[in-house]
Structures are given as C-alpha cells and as structure tokens.
Design a protein around this motif. Sequence first.
Motif, PDB file in Angstrom:
ATOM      1  N   GLU A  53      40.922  50.424  22.349  1.00  0.00           N
ATOM      2  CA  GLU A  53      40.856  49.693  21.083  1.00  0.00           C
ATOM      3  C   GLU A  53      41.521  48.337  21.285  1.00  0.00           C
ATOM      4  O   GLU A  53      42.666  48.258  21.716  1.00  0.00           O
ATOM      5  CB  GLU A  53      41.569  50.493  19.989  1.00  0.00           C
ATOM      6  N   ARG A  54      40.792  47.273  21.014  1.00  0.00           N
ATOM      7  CA  ARG A  54      41.290  45.908  21.206  1.00  0.00           C
ATOM      8  C   ARG A  54      42.021  45.431  19.951  1.00  0.00           C
ATOM      9  O   ARG A  54      41.702  45.817  18.836  1.00  0.00           O
ATOM     10  CB  ARG A  54      40.130  44.950  21.507  1.00  0.00           C
ATOM     11  N   GLY A  55      43.002  44.561  20.181  1.00  0.00           N
ATOM     12  CA  GLY A  55      43.783  44.014  19.089  1.00  0.00           C
ATOM     13  C   GLY A  55      43.042  42.939  18.320  1.00  0.00           C
ATOM     14  O   GLY A  55      42.156  42.276  18.856  1.00  0.00           O
ATOM     15  N   THR A  56      43.430  42.790  17.071  1.00  0.00           N
ATOM     16  CA  THR A  56      42.832  41.785  16.187  1.00  0.00           C
ATOM     17  C   THR A  56      43.937  40.898  15.622  1.00  0.00           C
ATOM     18  O   THR A  56      45.131  41.138  15.851  1.00  0.00           O
ATOM     19  CB  THR A  56      42.107  42.464  15.015  1.00  0.00           C
ATOM     20  N   ALA A  57      43.526  39.907  14.850  1.00  0.00           N
ATOM     21  CA  ALA A  57      44.513  39.056  14.163  1.00  0.00           C
ATOM     22  C   ALA A  57      45.388  39.900  13.246  1.00  0.00           C
ATOM     23  O   ALA A  57      46.592  39.640  13.111  1.00  0.00           O
ATOM     24  CB  ALA A  57      43.804  37.961  13.374  1.00  0.00           C
ATOM     25  N   ASP A  58      44.810  40.921  12.625  1.00  0.00           N
ATOM     26  CA  ASP A  58      45.605  41.803  11.762  1.00  0.00           C
ATOM     27  C   ASP A  58      46.702  42.513  12.557  1.00  0.00           C
ATOM     28  O   ASP A  58      47.818  42.694  12.054  1.00  0.00           O
ATOM     29  CB  ASP A  58      44.715  42.834  11.065  1.00  0.00           C
ATOM     30  N   ASP A  59      46.404  42.907  13.787  1.00  0.00           N
ATOM     31  CA  ASP A  59      47.425  43.521  14.638  1.00  0.00           C
ATOM     32  C   ASP A  59      48.538  42.519  14.939  1.00  0.00           C
ATOM     33  O   ASP A  59      49.722  42.856  14.891  1.00  0.00           O
ATOM     34  CB  ASP A  59      46.815  44.030  15.948  1.00  0.00           C
ATOM     35  N   ALA A  60      48.156  41.291  15.264  1.00  0.00           N
ATOM     36  CA  ALA A  60      49.161  40.265  15.573  1.00  0.00           C
ATOM     37  C   ALA A  60      50.037  39.983  14.355  1.00  0.00           C
ATOM     38  O   ALA A  60      51.260  39.846  14.483  1.00  0.00           O
ATOM     39  CB  ALA A  60      48.479  38.991  16.057  1.00  0.00           C
ATOM     40  N   LEU A  61      49.435  39.908  13.179  1.00  0.00           N
ATOM     41  CA  LEU A  61      50.216  39.684  11.955  1.00  0.00           C
ATOM     42  C   LEU A  61      51.138  40.860  11.659  1.00  0.00           C
ATOM     43  O   LEU A  61      52.282  40.672  11.239  1.00  0.00           O
ATOM     44  CB  LEU A  61      49.279  39.423  10.773  1.00  0.00           C
TER      45      LEU A  61
END
Length: 191
Positions: A53-61
């Motif tokens: 599962e790849r990270g998204t902007a939501d993960d970074a936030l």
Amino acid sequence: MTEQRDQWDALEIRRPDDVPVPTPLTWQVEKHTVHSDRLMNNVLPADFPYEVERGTADDALAVLALRESIRRDIEHGTGNRVHEALTLGATWRQVAAALGVDPGRAREVLRAYADGQRNMWRRNEAEGRKPFGFSADQHAAAVALCELGDDEDYSDVATADASMPRDPVELEERIAAEYADDDEPTRQESR
C-alpha cells in the motif's frame, strides 16, 4: 478491542487537535507507524514483487499531525514528571540533567506546571465541576519545592531538621502549610 479503540482506529487525523486529549501515546505511535509505513513504501520500485500500500498526501498529513500531537503530549507531561521526581527524592541537579537544562530552567518547568494545575482547579470550580488539578495547598507545596537547593532532596531536608517528616507526602503537606497563599496570580493554563 474496546469501543474507544475502534473509534480511534477509524478516526482520520489531519491536525493535532483531531487527536482526543485522553488518547494514549501508544495508540498515537501505532497510527503514526501505519501511515509512515505506507509513505516508506513510496520509495519501493514500481515493479516491486509484492503488493504494498503506497502512501498518499493524507498519510503525510496524518504523520505531521500525529508527530505534533505526540510532541505536545510529551511536553505537557514534563512538569508532572518533574514534580514526581522531586517528591520521590530526586534533586534539582538530577532533574535538570535529565531534562538537559540548568536547575533554574527546571524550576521554571515545575512552576509553570503547578500554575497550570492550579488554573485548571479554579476553572473547574468556577464552572461547577468537581475540581481537578491542584488545590491551593497542592499548588503551594509544588511551588515550595523550588526552594530546595540544587543538591537537596526530601531526605536531606528531613535529616537536617529532625522535626521534618521523612515521608515525601507528609513533607509536601508541611511545606504547603508554610507557603500557602491562594491569592498569588497564576501564569499558565494547562491543556
């Protein structure tokens, strides 16, 4: 799992204030790890042989917000731990070393914590709720700890004055009785 844990696991975090105040640090770290793991998967090659599962902007936030929440929670607990260390027999020099500061700065941490606890007590009382925080006597006792020398602890004070109680709780109560002043202004609100 508990209902609270299920609610926490489902909660999306985008700001530090999205984290409810009583959330255990371990839960925050676990959620942080899940989001961080997905972000770390972004460095894997596109043809990586396993499904990830790849990270998204939501993960970074979420990682940013959780780090800030964790930092605040840890910082908020510092004054309590300073107070606890002193009442358990640590000296100001030992507390300061543990914080990586000088004893004067360590005393400031305790004063700010004690003032915040006293403000919380007053605020709860004014709002008609059961007071939580420091009563006037508890506040005075905590602030009075600042009068100990850099290398003094409860046992040093008790040894020097045979009339002083050796038990930290009894000593704190005695110091509070000597230094109690409920009219002294307070400086900092507690979380």
